[in-house]
Structure formats: structure tokens, C-alpha cells
Design a protein around this motif. Structure first.
Motif, mmCIF file in Angstrom:
data_model
loop_
_atom_site.group_PDB
_atom_site.id
_atom_site.type_symbol
_atom_site.label_atom_id
_atom_site.label_comp_id
_atom_site.label_asym_id
_atom_site.label_seq_id
_atom_site.Cartn_x
_atom_site.Cartn_y
_atom_site.Cartn_z
ATOM 1 N N MET A 73 0.837 -1.201 0.000
ATOM 2 C CA MET A 73 0.000 0.000 0.000
ATOM 3 C C MET A 73 0.873 1.252 0.000
ATOM 4 N N ILE A 74 0.493 2.195 -0.841
ATOM 5 C CA ILE A 74 1.134 3.511 -0.878
ATOM 6 C C ILE A 74 0.194 4.466 -0.155
ATOM 7 N N PHE A 75 0.699 5.119 0.890
ATOM 8 C CA PHE A 75 -0.091 6.071 1.658
ATOM 9 C C PHE A 75 0.374 7.487 1.340
ATOM 10 N N ILE A 76 -0.577 8.343 0.967
ATOM 11 C CA ILE A 76 -0.257 9.743 0.679
ATOM 12 C C ILE A 76 -1.211 10.635 1.454
ATOM 13 N N ASN A 77 -0.635 11.550 2.203
ATOM 14 C CA ASN A 77 -1.386 12.567 2.937
ATOM 15 C C ASN A 77 -1.270 13.867 2.148
ATOM 16 N N VAL A 78 -2.408 14.450 1.799
ATOM 17 C CA VAL A 78 -2.427 15.731 1.088
ATOM 18 C C VAL A 78 -3.208 16.715 1.942
ATOM 19 N N GLY A 79 -2.694 17.929 2.065
ATOM 20 C CA GLY A 79 -3.412 18.926 2.840
ATOM 21 C C GLY A 79 -2.724 20.279 2.798
ATOM 22 N N ILE A 80 -3.256 21.189 3.577
ATOM 23 C CA ILE A 80 -2.700 22.535 3.638
ATOM 24 C C ILE A 80 -1.761 22.666 4.832
ATOM 25 N N ALA A 81 -0.878 23.650 4.741
ATOM 26 C CA ALA A 81 0.086 23.915 5.812
ATOM 27 C C ALA A 81 0.478 25.384 5.779
ATOM 28 N N GLY A 82 0.933 25.865 6.903
ATOM 29 C CA GLY A 82 1.449 27.223 6.987
ATOM 30 C C GLY A 82 2.967 27.222 6.892
ATOM 31 N N ALA A 83 3.536 28.339 6.498
ATOM 32 C CA ALA A 83 4.989 28.498 6.402
ATOM 33 C C ALA A 83 5.309 29.982 6.430
ATOM 34 N N ALA A 84 6.499 30.308 6.875
ATOM 35 C CA ALA A 84 6.861 31.726 7.014
ATOM 36 C C ALA A 84 6.896 32.451 5.681
ATOM 37 N N SER A 85 7.652 31.905 4.732
ATOM 38 C CA SER A 85 7.894 32.680 3.513
ATOM 39 C C SER A 85 7.543 31.969 2.219
ATOM 40 N N PHE A 86 7.039 30.734 2.281
ATOM 41 C CA PHE A 86 6.672 30.049 1.051
ATOM 42 C C PHE A 86 5.423 30.702 0.463
ATOM 43 N N GLU A 87 5.367 30.750 -0.850
ATOM 44 C CA GLU A 87 4.262 31.397 -1.550
ATOM 45 C C GLU A 87 2.966 30.584 -1.403
ATOM 46 N N LEU A 88 1.865 31.292 -1.208
ATOM 47 C CA LEU A 88 0.569 30.628 -1.103
ATOM 48 C C LEU A 88 0.281 29.809 -2.361
ATOM 49 N N GLY A 89 -0.287 28.607 -2.166
ATOM 50 C CA GLY A 89 -0.656 27.756 -3.273
ATOM 51 C C GLY A 89 0.458 26.866 -3.791
ATOM 52 N N THR A 90 1.693 27.033 -3.287
ATOM 53 C CA THR A 90 2.782 26.164 -3.729
ATOM 54 C C THR A 90 2.708 24.829 -2.996
ATOM 55 N N ILE A 91 3.146 23.767 -3.682
ATOM 56 C CA ILE A 91 3.079 22.421 -3.112
ATOM 57 C C ILE A 91 4.480 21.912 -2.781
ATOM 58 N N TRP A 92 4.590 21.252 -1.638
ATOM 59 C CA TRP A 92 5.873 20.769 -1.121
ATOM 60 C C TRP A 92 5.731 19.325 -0.660
ATOM 61 N N ARG A 93 6.752 18.520 -0.923
ATOM 62 C CA ARG A 93 6.818 17.163 -0.388
ATOM 63 C C ARG A 93 7.629 17.211 0.904
ATOM 64 N N ALA A 94 7.119 16.600 1.964
ATOM 65 C CA ALA A 94 7.827 16.587 3.241
ATOM 66 C C ALA A 94 8.985 15.593 3.166
ATOM 67 N N HIS A 95 10.222 16.075 3.430
ATOM 68 C CA HIS A 95 11.366 15.160 3.487
ATOM 69 C C HIS A 95 11.682 14.763 4.929
ATOM 70 N N LYS A 96 11.048 15.447 5.865
ATOM 71 C CA LYS A 96 11.175 15.124 7.289
ATOM 72 C C LYS A 96 9.874 15.552 7.950
ATOM 73 N N VAL A 97 9.302 14.674 8.754
ATOM 74 C CA VAL A 97 8.076 14.992 9.469
ATOM 75 C C VAL A 97 8.358 14.823 10.956
ATOM 76 N N SER A 98 8.031 15.837 11.734
ATOM 77 C CA SER A 98 8.231 15.748 13.187
ATOM 78 C C SER A 98 6.990 16.251 13.894
ATOM 79 N N THR A 99 6.850 15.842 15.139
ATOM 80 C CA THR A 99 5.730 16.332 15.919
ATOM 81 C C THR A 99 6.270 17.112 17.111
ATOM 82 N N ARG A 100 5.794 18.321 17.251
ATOM 83 C CA ARG A 100 6.293 19.198 18.299
ATOM 84 C C ARG A 100 6.013 18.629 19.688
ATOM 85 N N SER A 101 4.847 18.011 19.888
ATOM 86 C CA SER A 101 4.453 17.584 21.232
ATOM 87 C C SER A 101 5.243 16.381 21.746
#
Length: 194
Positions: A73-101
Motif C-alpha cells: 500500500m502507498i499512503f499519501i497525505n495531502v493537505g494545507i500547511a502554513g509556512a513563514a515565507s513560502f508562496e501561497l498555493g505552492t506544493i511541497w513534499r515533506a522530506h522530514k516529518v516531526s511532531t512538536r508535542s
């Protein structure tokens, strides 16, 4: 359209999911405890999780158990995210995922999405309004990764995020119609993976 057996989508909101549902001609097969959409062959499934890490984790398990596959199975999560300076509407692949908590970290495999740059992604418990550093910020990816990694190797688990808010335009400006449009405009990238 790329054909895969065992393609599983986890998406938090209907506005994020609708363009994917339309693109792959998915149809609703279940609406409780999560809305589940599949194609006619059962090769693809999409679940709408709702917001938050726990919801994404539960929806990922539900999808994997409701739609098991003989193929990997290939799992893909697609959604919105905030960022400091990336342009609105641009798409990014996560190369590292971390959880703050919890501090947990996942490094997705090297699946490629044509025309898609990569960035770090931090999952937070409530919307991030300060956007520290160069990372993206969401509320679901860590829960998705934690559970998807139990069903597939990390090489087959990915998260794609579209920038919905930044230091110039905050979360108050997020609109479901814009989100649907951004995902729709990104479908050529979302579908072009290898």
C-alpha cells in the motif's frame, strides 16, 4: 492518470479532498466513522479524517483495515500547511516529518513528485501563527505517519502540503474555495509520482 493498486489517501478536510475525488473519479462507500471514497476497482481509497493528529492516525488505521491490499500500500497525505515565507498555493513534499508535542521524527522515502520541491514539516496541536524557521506546519501529518508506517515501509508513505497561510497572509484568509482550487491546480504534480 497513474494506476496503482493499493493507493491510499488520507486528507483532513473535504475542501482538500474534493479535487482528488474528482480527478480519480472516486465515490462514497462509507460515511461512518469516516467518509471513505474508492474507485470502481478498489485499487484506490481516500478517507477524510477531520483535523488533528489523533483524527489522522485513526483515519489511517481505518483506511488500511477497511481496504487491505495484496500489493504494497502507498499512503499519501495531502493537505494545507502554513509556512513563514513560502508562496501561497505552492506544493511541497515533506522530506522530514516531526511532531512538536512528542519529538518523534519520520523520514519519508524518496518517492519523486515531478515539479515538487521538499521541505521539513512540523505537526502542531493548534495552528502555528509564528512559523519559526524554514519548515511547514500542519496538524495531521505526524499522526498519519505514525500509523501508516505500521502498514507500509516509509518508502511508500508521503505527505504533500500546499501552503495556505504565511507571514503575509494568515489563517484568517484561508477559504475552502481557494483550498479546493489549489489542490486542483496541483493535481498534475500529485498524480506524477514514482
Amino acid at each position: 492518470m497513474t494506476q496503482y493498486n493499493g493507493l491510499r489517501w488520507v486528507v483532513a478536510l473535504p475542501s482538500e479532498a474534493s479535487s482528488i475525488i474528482e480527478y480519480y473519479k472516486l465515490h462514497l462507500v462509507c460515511d461512518h466513522p469516516f467518509k471513505l471514497y474508492t474507485d470502481d476497482t478498489g485499487a484506490q481509497g481516500l478517507v477524510i479524517s477531520g483535523m488533528g493528529r489523533a483524527a489522522a492516525a485513526a483515519a489511517t488505521v481505518f483506511l488500511a483495515e477497511r481496504m487491505p491490499s495484496d500489493a504494497a500500500m502507498i499512503f499519501i497525505n495531502v493537505g494545507i500547511a502554513g509556512a513563514a515565507s513560502f508562496e501561497l498555493g505552492t506544493i511541497w513534499r515533506a522530506h522530514k516529518v516531526s511532531t512538536r508535542s512528542t519529538g518523534k521524527v519520520w523520514y519519508p522515502g524518496a518517492m519523486k513528485f515531478g515539479g515538487c520541491a521538499t521541505a521539513g514539516l512540523v505537526t502542531v496541536e493548534k495552528p502555528e501563527l509564528e512559523y519559526p524557521g524554514d519548515d511547514l506546519f500542519d496538524m495531521e501529518a505526524a499522526g498519519f505517519f505514525e500509523m501508516a508506517a505500521k502498514f507500509s515501509p516509509l518508502e511508500l508513505v508521503q505527505s504533500l502540503k500546499i501552503v495556505s497561510d504565511n507571514s503575509k497572509e494568515d489563517i484568517e484568509a484561508i477559504d475552502k474555495h481557494r483550498v479546493k482550487q489549489w489542490v486542483g491546480e496541483a493535481m498534475d504534480i500529485i498524480d506524477a509520482f514514482q
